[in-house]
Design a protein around this motif. Structure first.
Motif, PDB file in Angstrom:
ATOM      1  N   UNK A   1     105.298 156.921  17.932  1.00 34.67           N
ATOM      2  CA  UNK A   1     104.050 157.177  18.970  1.00 34.67           C
ATOM      3  C   UNK A   1     103.537 156.850  19.503  1.00 34.67           C
ATOM      4  N   UNK A   2     103.157 157.142  21.435  1.00 34.57           N
ATOM      5  CA  UNK A   2     102.080 156.107  21.801  1.00 34.57           C
ATOM      6  C   UNK A   2     100.757 157.256  21.638  1.00 34.57           C
ATOM      7  N   UNK A   3     100.541 156.680  21.104  1.00 39.47           N
ATOM      8  CA  UNK A   3      98.928 157.202  20.150  1.00 39.47           C
ATOM      9  C   UNK A   3      97.775 156.435  21.020  1.00 39.47           C
ATOM     10  N   UNK A   4      97.737 156.309  22.570  1.00 41.88           N
ATOM     11  CA  UNK A   4      96.214 156.025  23.472  1.00 41.88           C
ATOM     12  C   UNK A   4      97.064 154.815  24.412  1.00 41.88           C
TER      13      UNK A   4
ATOM     14  N   UNK B   1      94.668 146.301  30.238  1.00 43.07           N
ATOM     15  CA  UNK B   1      94.872 147.515  29.437  1.00 43.07           C
ATOM     16  C   UNK B   1      95.676 147.328  28.439  1.00 43.07           C
ATOM     17  N   UNK B   2      95.645 148.727  27.434  1.00 49.14           N
ATOM     18  CA  UNK B   2      96.867 148.063  26.181  1.00 49.14           C
ATOM     19  C   UNK B   2      97.704 149.368  26.477  1.00 49.14           C
ATOM     20  N   UNK B   3      98.012 149.945  25.232  1.00 49.20           N
ATOM     21  CA  UNK B   3      99.134 150.897  24.930  1.00 49.20           C
ATOM     22  C   UNK B   3      99.144 150.734  22.807  1.00 49.20           C
ATOM     23  N   UNK B   4      99.214 151.942  22.595  1.00 48.34           N
ATOM     24  CA  UNK B   4      98.903 151.854  21.336  1.00 48.34           C
ATOM     25  C   UNK B   4     100.088 152.579  21.000  1.00 48.34           C
ATOM     26  N   UNK B   5     101.164 151.802  19.889  1.00 48.25           N
ATOM     27  CA  UNK B   5     102.814 152.185  19.391  1.00 48.25           C
ATOM     28  C   UNK B   5     102.617 152.494  17.706  1.00 48.25           C
ATOM     29  N   UNK B   6     102.603 153.733  16.827  1.00 45.98           N
ATOM     30  CA  UNK B   6     102.703 153.565  15.692  1.00 45.98           C
ATOM     31  C   UNK B   6     103.477 154.601  15.389  1.00 45.98           C
ATOM     32  N   UNK B   7     103.808 154.435  14.158  1.00 41.04           N
ATOM     33  CA  UNK B   7     105.034 155.354  13.390  1.00 41.04           C
ATOM     34  C   UNK B   7     104.021 156.525  13.150  1.00 41.04           C
TER      35      UNK B   7
ATOM     36  N   UNK C   1      95.021 148.941  13.577  1.00 46.41           N
ATOM     37  CA  UNK C   1      95.657 147.257  13.918  1.00 46.41           C
ATOM     38  C   UNK C   1      95.924 146.591  14.771  1.00 46.41           C
ATOM     39  N   UNK C   2      95.683 145.879  15.029  1.00 42.52           N
ATOM     40  CA  UNK C   2      96.101 144.995  16.196  1.00 42.52           C
ATOM     41  C   UNK C   2      97.319 144.618  16.488  1.00 42.52           C
ATOM     42  N   UNK C   3      98.198 144.695  15.480  1.00 42.61           N
ATOM     43  CA  UNK C   3      99.567 144.560  15.342  1.00 42.61           C
ATOM     44  C   UNK C   3     100.143 145.643  15.816  1.00 42.61           C
ATOM     45  N   UNK C   4      99.536 147.435  16.009  1.00 42.86           N
ATOM     46  CA  UNK C   4      99.776 148.539  17.158  1.00 42.86           C
ATOM     47  C   UNK C   4      99.592 148.172  18.248  1.00 42.86           C
ATOM     48  N   UNK C   5      98.939 147.338  18.920  1.00 43.05           N
ATOM     49  CA  UNK C   5      98.684 147.604  19.981  1.00 43.05           C
ATOM     50  C   UNK C   5      99.380 146.625  20.710  1.00 43.05           C
TER      51      UNK C   5
ATOM     52  N   UNK D   1     111.426 158.326  20.992  1.00 46.25           N
ATOM     53  CA  UNK D   1     109.071 158.199  21.055  1.00 46.25           C
ATOM     54  C   UNK D   1     108.971 158.663  21.888  1.00 46.25           C
ATOM     55  N   UNK D   2     107.458 159.834  21.273  1.00 42.81           N
ATOM     56  CA  UNK D   2     107.092 160.348  21.410  1.00 42.81           C
ATOM     57  C   UNK D   2     105.734 160.107  21.912  1.00 42.81           C
ATOM     58  N   UNK D   3     104.772 161.464  22.691  1.00 45.54           N
ATOM     59  CA  UNK D   3     103.340 161.180  22.767  1.00 45.54           C
ATOM     60  C   UNK D   3     103.099 163.007  22.823  1.00 45.54           C
ATOM     61  N   UNK D   4     101.235 162.655  23.252  1.00 46.63           N
ATOM     62  CA  UNK D   4     101.109 164.050  23.527  1.00 46.63           C
ATOM     63  C   UNK D   4      99.563 163.488  24.669  1.00 46.63           C
ATOM     64  N   UNK D   5      99.538 164.651  25.899  1.00 47.35           N
ATOM     65  CA  UNK D   5      98.891 164.038  26.654  1.00 47.35           C
ATOM     66  C   UNK D   5      98.224 165.439  26.871  1.00 47.35           C
TER      67      UNK D   5
END
Length: 166
Positions: free
Chosen positions: A83-86, A65-71, A48-52, A118-122
């Motif tokens: 979690x950062x997912x993008x 650029x963008x970053x996606x942030x979600x539960x 959703x737009x509100x996730x970015x 906050x977490x992420x996968x890379x």
């Protein structure tokens, strides 16, 4: 140099963000194949737009650029985590601190939402991203060895995280 400001995404950003996603696709960070037409919509029920958060060039208003942030899950028991997912930065804007600005903005937004972690996968072979995350206080919290097979090679999935101070 590209001067930018960070803002929440809007539905009208869909085309620019989709184009950025296709422009920046690389096996260094992508676990899905290169997108081909017809392209899926950038925004959908799970994106959703509100996730970015979007980095927009001052003056031209071009998306840099963008970053996606979600539960990370819908569970109430881990709603204290985001979690950062993008994360993507336009090739023309790399090296100007936009990725770092987006990452810092995401941490601020996560705190605003009440998160304390906050977490992420890379992917393990994404050296530039890993260096940025480490410079911003993320540490490796786990490794899933050979989790993905990309271009004939097994690649580790690295889980990183950090606490969100006040």
């Amino acid at each position: 140099m590209h001067e930018s400001h960070i803002r929440h995404a809007r539905p009208a950003d869909a085309d620019a963000l989709g184009e950025l996603d296709r422009e920046t696709w690389s096996p260094v960070h992508a676990v899905l194949p290169r997108p081909v037409p017809p392209y899926a919509p950038f925004f959908d029920a799970n994106h959703r737009p509100e996730d970015f958060l979007v980095a927009e060039e001052v003056g031209s208003r071009a998306v840099l650029g963008y970053i996606r942030l979600v539960p990370p899950t819908p569970l109430a028991s881990n709603q204290h985590v985001r979690q950062i997912q993008g994360l993507a930065v336009a090739d023309r804007a790399r090296g100007h601190g936009i990725g770092r600005s987006l990452l810092r903005a995401a941490c601020g937004e996560a705190r605003r939402q009440g998160a304390v972690r906050i977490t992420l996968r890379v992917l393990s072979h994404n050296t530039p991203a890993r260096a940025l995350y480490e410079a911003e206080g993320f540490t490796v919290e786990g490794v899933l060895p050979g989790e993905f097979r990309i271009e004939g090679r097994y690649v580790d999935d690295v889980i990183m995280g950090r606490a969100l101070g006040a």
